[in-house]
Design a protein around this motif. Structure first.
Motif, PDB file in Angstrom:
ATOM      1  N   ASP A 178      43.798  42.531  37.972  1.00  6.46           N
ATOM      2  CA  ASP A 178      43.069  43.140  36.856  1.00  6.46           C
ATOM      3  C   ASP A 178      41.594  42.750  36.987  1.00  6.46           C
ATOM      4  OD1 ASP A 178      42.019  44.058  34.480  1.00  6.46           O
ATOM      5  OD2 ASP A 178      43.700  43.358  33.244  1.00  6.46           O
ATOM      6  N   PRO A 179      40.851  43.484  37.834  1.00  6.23           N
ATOM      7  CA  PRO A 179      39.445  43.116  38.066  1.00  6.23           C
ATOM      8  C   PRO A 179      38.615  43.035  36.797  1.00  6.23           C
ATOM      9  CG  PRO A 179      40.179  44.702  39.706  1.00  6.23           C
ATOM     10  CD  PRO A 179      41.282  44.602  38.684  1.00  6.23           C
ATOM     11  N   GLN A 180      38.908  43.895  35.807  1.00 10.27           N
ATOM     12  CA  GLN A 180      38.121  43.850  34.579  1.00 10.27           C
ATOM     13  C   GLN A 180      38.388  42.562  33.810  1.00 10.27           C
ATOM     14  OE1 GLN A 180      35.579  45.927  33.667  1.00 10.27           O
ATOM     15  NE2 GLN A 180      35.260  44.205  32.250  1.00 10.27           N
TER      16      GLN A 180
ATOM     17  N   ARG B 234      36.449  39.948  35.465  1.00  7.47           N
ATOM     18  CA  ARG B 234      35.038  40.026  35.096  1.00  7.47           C
ATOM     19  C   ARG B 234      34.807  39.509  33.682  1.00  7.47           C
ATOM     20  NH1 ARG B 234      31.690  42.344  38.529  1.00  7.47           N
ATOM     21  NH2 ARG B 234      32.534  43.630  40.218  1.00  7.47           N
ATOM     22  N   ASP B 235      35.754  39.773  32.800  1.00  2.00           N
ATOM     23  CA  ASP B 235      35.620  39.291  31.426  1.00  2.00           C
ATOM     24  C   ASP B 235      35.608  37.766  31.385  1.00  2.00           C
ATOM     25  OD1 ASP B 235      35.552  41.882  30.537  1.00  2.00           O
ATOM     26  OD2 ASP B 235      37.643  41.927  29.871  1.00  2.00           O
TER      27      ASP B 235
ATOM     28  N   ASP C  32      33.725  43.869  43.838  1.00  2.55           N
ATOM     29  CA  ASP C  32      35.101  44.075  43.390  1.00  2.55           C
ATOM     30  C   ASP C  32      36.113  43.452  44.340  1.00  2.55           C
ATOM     31  OD1 ASP C  32      34.418  45.403  41.078  1.00  2.55           O
ATOM     32  OD2 ASP C  32      34.486  47.391  42.006  1.00  2.55           O
TER      33      ASP C  32
END
Length: 285
Positions: free
Chosen positions: A140-142, A145-146, A114
């Protein structure tokens, strides 16, 4: 009579400004698309210029470069092209002591912590040009990742870098070297923090302007070129090189070392096209 081919792609909708200036300064040259059936042996020199669609067919492009290099002189040379078309070379330059924008490489199937995705980060493929596939993600780490997952789903290795905010006000600086000698510089306004457009279909539209390279910028650029030559001996004798730098609180940092098909931003420096032409002619003795 000497003949020089400037390699382009048939996917360009119009002649690139650099190419047009070079055609004018180098009357013995002509544009030829790398995808076409061309008698490359009929040319004394083939110069890779605007072959910007290779990112989606790299194996084919490298095979083309290998074939051309067996029948005439190709610049820059094949080992340099093979090394430089994958941005993982940045890791080698960082290991060699060059101040590189911190870079994390994540291949399909690999995981990332992260910490690498925290804050403002840029996620992009390692094989890319013209900002293709690059995305700025703001804390926005998600989302990071996306995008990482989307690149991996395409079979692409990803590069994650922190976004250096000073580029929004100071821009990106590109330093051009011809046969190892500094020629000129140009400045590029921030792209990723703006709404990107792709009018050519091959690269993001850029807002360019003439620039002067500082001593610190020239020092970093020369350090990057010297390190490349230590990593890859064939990089010691380059017809052209473009060193892209970003400003940071620690000083100029290397974003990319463009040795394959970089725009040389000739419209933004007086006499640049003539210098490029002279440098290319000198390769033929």
């Amino acid at each position: 009579m000497t003949r020089i081919a400037l390699a382009t792609t048939r996917d360009l909708t119009e002649i690139d400004a650099d190419d047009q200036l070079l055609l004018d300064a180098l009357p013995e040259s002509e544009l030829k698309a790398w995808e076409d059936d061309v008698d490359w042996a009929a040319y004394d020199l083939v110069v890779i210029r605007s072959t910007w669609n290779y990112i989606d067919r790299l194996d084919r492009f490298l095979a083309w470069a290998e074939r051309v290099s067996t029948v005439t002189r190709l610049v820059n040379p094949v080992p340099v092209i093979r090394w430089n078309t994958d941005k993982r070379y940045l890791g080698q330059l960082a290991d060699a002591g060059v101040p590189v924008v911190p870079s994390v490489f994540v291949a399909p199937g690999e995981s990332v912590d992260d910490a690498s995705l925290t804050g403002r980060v840029v996620v992009k493929p390692t094989i890319a040009n013209g900002s293709n596939g690059a995305k700025l993600i703001d804390a926005d780490p998600q989302a990071a990742r996306d995008h990482l997952g989307a690149l991996h789903a395409q079979g692409r290795t990803a590069l994650i870098q922190p976004y250096l905010d000073q580029v929004d006000t100071l821009g990106e600086k590109s330093l051009i070297f011809l046969s190892g000698t500094y020629s000129h510089a140009a400045s590029k306004a921030a792209i990723l923090s703006q709404s990107m457009s792709f009018s050519s279909g091959l690269y993001a539209d850029e807002e360019m302007s003439p620039a002067t390279a500082t001593e610190a910028e020239q020092e970093v650029a020369r350090a990057a070129l010297a390190a490349a030559a230590r990593v890859l001996p064939e990089a010691a004798d380059l017809a052209y090189a473009r060193v892209d730098l970003l400003p940071s609180e620690e000083g100029p940092m290397l974003l990319e070392l463009e040795l394959t098909e970089p725009s040389l931003f000739m419209p933004f420096a007086d006499g640049a096209a003539a210098r490029v032409a002279t440098s290319l002619r000198a390769l033929l003795g």
